[in-house]
Design an enzyme around this catalytic site. Structure first.
Site, PDB file in Angstrom:
ATOM      1  N   SER A 148       0.838  -1.191   0.000  1.00  0.00           N
ATOM      2  CA  SER A 148       0.000   0.000   0.000  1.00  0.00           C
ATOM      3  C   SER A 148       0.875   1.243   0.000  1.00  0.00           C
ATOM      4  O   SER A 148       1.948   1.272   0.616  1.00  0.00           O
ATOM      5  CB  SER A 148      -0.902   0.020   1.243  1.00  0.00           C
ATOM      6  OG  SER A 148      -1.545   1.278   1.375  1.00  0.00           O
ATOM      7  N   TYR A 161      -2.846  -0.731   9.987  1.00  0.00           N
ATOM      8  CA  TYR A 161      -2.878  -1.293   8.632  1.00  0.00           C
ATOM      9  C   TYR A 161      -1.550  -1.063   7.923  1.00  0.00           C
ATOM     10  O   TYR A 161      -0.982  -1.984   7.318  1.00  0.00           O
ATOM     11  CB  TYR A 161      -4.021  -0.653   7.854  1.00  0.00           C
ATOM     12  CG  TYR A 161      -4.017  -0.939   6.375  1.00  0.00           C
ATOM     13  CD1 TYR A 161      -4.483  -2.154   5.877  1.00  0.00           C
ATOM     14  CD2 TYR A 161      -3.559   0.009   5.456  1.00  0.00           C
ATOM     15  CE1 TYR A 161      -4.490  -2.409   4.512  1.00  0.00           C
ATOM     16  CE2 TYR A 161      -3.563  -0.240   4.095  1.00  0.00           C
ATOM     17  CZ  TYR A 161      -4.032  -1.443   3.631  1.00  0.00           C
ATOM     18  OH  TYR A 161      -4.039  -1.703   2.284  1.00  0.00           O
TER      19      TYR A 161
END
Length: 254
Positions: A148, A161
């Site tokens: 990400s 996350y």
């Protein structure tokens, strides 16, 4: 097209979004694709049937990740599918670790249970999926982990996350050296803001704001990321391993 003919691929979290686009692209390039899903059986079936309608080959595999026995369940299903669809050839040439969950909680509100769940699905599962996949992966195989842009771009709502996605990038870096002698490449692809089923993408003003984060002034499409993954899965990417590939549309340049 067709540069993956004769290859097999497993894409985790392939019933929607980036995973779906990756599965469709790899199948379009000739691979037999195992479309993994956790709970969305109908969505996964639509992905597989759509691939077949376009002349490709695919089958679905169910396994909830981040729970005890997840890897065994996943690979039992994969092996069953390969036996049925691959003329008895049991090798896995390409693994794409795409499945993941987001947190969406402010750091002061994140509970230990939420944190543990993020780690289990986003970091622990990919590690042990790779470990098991290597039993069936021939020399020259390909592993691509979906990371990400949040490992480089701050968003306090997603600290936990982002931590798990940083772990995924370490899988690529260290496994690349470990697997180099076998010619197996391992790389990380980091998408930015990418259109998915989130309702925010139905709000033009929000999409306009998000698009401004990219140097191209648009949000990413799943196919933008899938094309990068397909390249890394091909022989043309044989000299790339342990790499972090920014697939954020230049968001990280802003």
């Amino acid at each position: 097209m067709g540069n993956l003919t004769g290859k097999t691929a497993l894409v985790t979290g392939a019933s929607r979004g980036i995973g779906r686009a990756v599965a469709e692209r790899l199948a379009g390039d000739g691979a037999l694709v195992a479309v993994h899903y956790a709970t969305s059986a109908q969505a996964a079936a639509r992905v597989a049937s759509g691939i077949k309608e376009r002349g490709g080959s695919a089958f679905t595999v169910q396994a909830a990740l981040g729970v005890p026995g997840d890897v065994d369940t996943l690979f039992t299903g994969l092996e069953t599918g390969l036996k049925e669809h691959n003329d008895g050839r049991m090798e896995l040439d390409i693994l794409v670790n795409n499945a993941g969950i987001m947190g969406g909680s402010a750091p002061e509100e994140t509970t230990p249970e939420q944190f543990d769940r993020l780690v289990a699905v986003n970091a622990k599962a990919p590690f042990f999926v790779i470990q098991r996949a290597l039993r069936a992966m021939p020399d020259g195989g390909r592993i691509v982990n979906i990371s990400s842009g949040l490992t480089r771009f701050a968003n306090p709502q997603e600290i936990a996350y982002a931590m798990t996605k940083s772990a995924v990038e370490m899988l690529a870096l260290h496994y690349a050296k470990h697997l180099g002698p076998r010619g197996i490449t391992v790389n990380s692809v980091a998408p930015g803001i990418t259109r998915n089923s989130n309702p925010i993408f139905d709000q033009p003003q929000v999409v306009e704001q998000l698009a401004a984060l990219s140097v191209f002034n648009r949000v990413g499409e799943p196919s933008d990321v899938a094309d990068v993954v397909a390249f890394l899965a091909s022989d043309e990417a044989r000299w790339i391993t342990g790499a972090f590939i920014d697939s954020s549309g230049g968001t990280l340049a802003n």
